[in-house]
Design a protein around this motif. Sequence first.
Motif, mmCIF file in Angstrom:
data_model
loop_
_atom_site.group_PDB
_atom_site.id
_atom_site.type_symbol
_atom_site.label_atom_id
_atom_site.label_comp_id
_atom_site.label_asym_id
_atom_site.label_seq_id
_atom_site.Cartn_x
_atom_site.Cartn_y
_atom_site.Cartn_z
ATOM 1 N N VAL A 287 0.848 6.656 6.181
ATOM 2 C CA VAL A 287 -0.414 7.127 5.479
ATOM 3 C C VAL A 287 -0.608 6.034 4.413
ATOM 4 O O VAL A 287 0.518 5.751 3.947
ATOM 5 C CB VAL A 287 -0.426 8.485 5.270
ATOM 6 C CG1 VAL A 287 -0.530 9.463 6.415
ATOM 7 C CG2 VAL A 287 0.609 8.820 4.242
ATOM 8 N N ARG A 288 -2.027 6.002 3.811
ATOM 9 C CA ARG A 288 -1.867 5.371 2.522
ATOM 10 C C ARG A 288 -1.599 6.268 1.855
ATOM 11 O O ARG A 288 -2.296 7.337 1.400
ATOM 12 C CB ARG A 288 -3.488 4.589 2.523
ATOM 13 C CG ARG A 288 -3.704 3.654 1.625
ATOM 14 C CD ARG A 288 -5.081 3.158 1.549
ATOM 15 N NE ARG A 288 -5.021 2.190 0.517
ATOM 16 C CZ ARG A 288 -4.606 0.753 0.579
ATOM 17 N NH1 ARG A 288 -4.229 0.341 1.861
ATOM 18 N NH2 ARG A 288 -4.636 0.010 -0.373
ATOM 19 N N SER B 209 5.265 9.458 -0.894
ATOM 20 C CA SER B 209 4.474 8.382 0.156
ATOM 21 C C SER B 209 4.048 9.271 1.659
ATOM 22 O O SER B 209 3.746 8.403 2.450
ATOM 23 C CB SER B 209 5.455 7.544 0.470
ATOM 24 O OG SER B 209 6.587 7.813 0.760
ATOM 25 N N HIS C 84 -1.761 8.037 -2.295
ATOM 26 C CA HIS C 84 -2.581 7.997 -3.238
ATOM 27 C C HIS C 84 -2.410 9.075 -4.229
ATOM 28 O O HIS C 84 -1.318 9.667 -4.070
ATOM 29 C CB HIS C 84 -4.115 8.373 -2.479
ATOM 30 C CG HIS C 84 -3.996 9.681 -1.524
ATOM 31 N ND1 HIS C 84 -4.026 10.658 -2.218
ATOM 32 C CD2 HIS C 84 -4.159 9.621 -0.561
ATOM 33 C CE1 HIS C 84 -3.813 11.737 -1.464
ATOM 34 N NE2 HIS C 84 -3.852 11.139 -0.005
ATOM 35 N N CYS D 87 7.148 4.624 -6.014
ATOM 36 C CA CYS D 87 5.621 4.416 -6.041
ATOM 37 C C CYS D 87 5.375 3.528 -7.160
ATOM 38 O O CYS D 87 5.398 3.755 -8.380
ATOM 39 C CB CYS D 87 5.009 5.825 -6.809
ATOM 40 S SG CYS D 87 3.367 5.659 -7.245
ATOM 41 N N PRO E 69 0.851 -1.353 0.120
ATOM 42 C CA PRO E 69 -0.217 -0.079 -0.058
ATOM 43 C C PRO E 69 0.950 1.211 -0.232
ATOM 44 O O PRO E 69 0.570 2.221 -0.588
ATOM 45 C CB PRO E 69 -0.900 -0.017 1.243
ATOM 46 C CG PRO E 69 -0.172 -1.182 2.185
ATOM 47 C CD PRO E 69 0.613 -2.069 1.088
ATOM 48 N N ASN E 70 1.977 1.226 0.656
ATOM 49 C CA ASN E 70 2.811 2.263 0.931
ATOM 50 C C ASN E 70 4.301 1.978 0.658
ATOM 51 O O ASN E 70 4.965 1.838 1.810
ATOM 52 C CB ASN E 70 2.644 3.469 1.716
ATOM 53 C CG ASN E 70 3.266 4.635 1.575
ATOM 54 O OD1 ASN E 70 4.198 4.876 0.900
ATOM 55 N ND2 ASN E 70 2.706 5.639 2.453
#
Lengths: 389, 288
Positions: free
Chosen positions: B28-29, A101, B31, B123, A69-70
Amino acid sequence: MIEAVGLTKRYGDKLAVDNLSFQVRPGAVTGFLGPNGSGKSTTMRMILGLDNPTAGTVTICGRPYRELPNAPRQVGALLDAKAVHGGRSARNHLLCLAQLSGIPARRVDEVLGVVGLHDVAKKRSRGFSLGMGQRLGIAAALLGDPQVLLFDEPVNGLDPEGILWVRNLMKSLAAEGRTVFVSSHLMSEMALTADHLIVIGRGRLLADMSVKDFIAANSAGFARVRTPDTEPQQREKLTSVLTEAGAHVLPEQDGALRVTGLPLPRISDLAHEAGVRLWELSPHQASLEEAYMRMTQEAVDYRSTADQKAGLMQPLPPGAEPPLPVPGQGQPGWYVPPPPQRDERASAPDTAQSSGTSGRPAAPAEQPSAPVAASAADPADSAPSEDAR
Amino acid sequence: MSTPQTPLPQQAAPPSWESGYTSPIPVVRAHLGHAIVSEWTKIRSVRSTVWTLGIYMLIVLGMGALIAWAIVRVPSEFHGSENPLAFGFFGLLVGSVCIITLGVLTVASEYGTGMIRTTMTACPSRIRVLAAKAVVFFLVAFTTTLFSAGLVALVHTALLDGTGARQPTGEEWLRGTLGISLYLAMLGLLSLAVGAILRHSAGAITLMIGVVLAPLVLAAFMQVESLEKLRDALFDYSIPSQMAVFYANTGATLRDSGPSGWDSLWIILGMTAAAFAVACVLLQKRDV
């Protein structure tokens, strides 16, 4: 925790990584060793999801990298120090990675301080030296304070202070319970840093064991024997006696003999029986570098040879001695002792000693070394023929 | 790193491989918003952006000023019923080279420097990276073009006001500023997608300049009768002609054939969407 299962990567008809399976555990520095072109970087790139494996899987904490997810918060990586836009300042480079991130910007200044680039934070990274670029790459890896860290050749281009710093950094990261996976082609560096070793050659797994087990299983002890320099016939006599007794004898540069396959007391007895005086009889343990060299000598893709300068040599002046060859150069197997015989290993005093003092219970230590001893035997078979050349 | 490390509970506990290390920094997620902020930092922190956009504005405003000077010198030449905003066209046509360059460089320079490996490691969602780049580039290109084209249009209409030329209609204003800005930003996005497909700055820039110029050059050499239809099509649908459509007089098209009104925008939108689809597929499939 990194786990690779049957990892394979094929570029055209070249198999870069061949059915590689291993685990990298937290709390230890795991060295990833192999000669140039053995598939280390390709494996690293597959771990990071940059290259898609042809077959097999690799997961980090149970998930493929591209499904994290990260990712930077779980895995930090230094792939190569040149993977930056040279026109961007060090701080902006790290800032854009932090923002990607959701890492707070003040963390950027923190890691700049950790790697010692605070003074050049506003400078464009194009002007950085190799060592500074390496520090910037390490800063990027540390940015997310991740639990898994991958470093591809981290000490490249660093000064001695930097090398020491990286060594201590990796050890302290592992001591905090993180997974630290470091690739290198420098065995001597890994001997100082790593707790565990994964050795590959031509994309195949050659060894996966602790550093101590690696030395015990792969480096034969040898005896250095020196006969009186004044009587060369004694040396020849001893050589033939020892060879008859089943030893493997290699002459050394300074006139001494390197004897393997016989325990020291036996060498002394044989010398005594033959009436040969000894000036020196000393036990030696092959270094990690030598163990590594022997293991990978079959798997080296790019091998240096002696510079023959054929036809370019000036004729020697009359009476001059031709220069002695430099040990090791162009003679791949020169310094390589023959492999430990599996049944004889217990009787060899040095190996018995080192496996005894490893401080580990004997049974688990023997367990992982068994397959490797078998694989190490293969390259060693050719060692005598290479010596003969 | 900077957190105090003296107590190490991980060490005291028996090695529990599953727990490992936990960072004190909250996770944190990630996005698209994060990626957009990051790409904004990237695009503003390299000199090539500043240079290309600077030259772009210099060309658009400079050519606008040159024409304004000509209007002041010989005002009678510029009478008539033509769209008074049309003089802004020349600067934007030349300036489109800068937009193409910036669009290509936004992606391809990362491949050239190797930065892409760092980006894709930070990423792993490659589509998110491409989308963030597209959003940031589009906003930058659109804003810059709107500002430059709007300024030139205002100056020209003000100067032409006294010469008896007609005032542009509302529709003409909309197309001559907002429309052409959207079109050029889309042209830049097309270049960005081509940069992501080719992954090579010089190659992608050359290809895009070829796409802009080649149809006109080819059409110029097609003097044979049998190729007349193809020639007209090449001429009508070449990118300079598509841009000129934004300055055409409202209602009356000069030609029966070819795009009119807002057609150009839909054409470039389709081309860009197709290029992005190809870029996304390749990005997912290829090794970085």
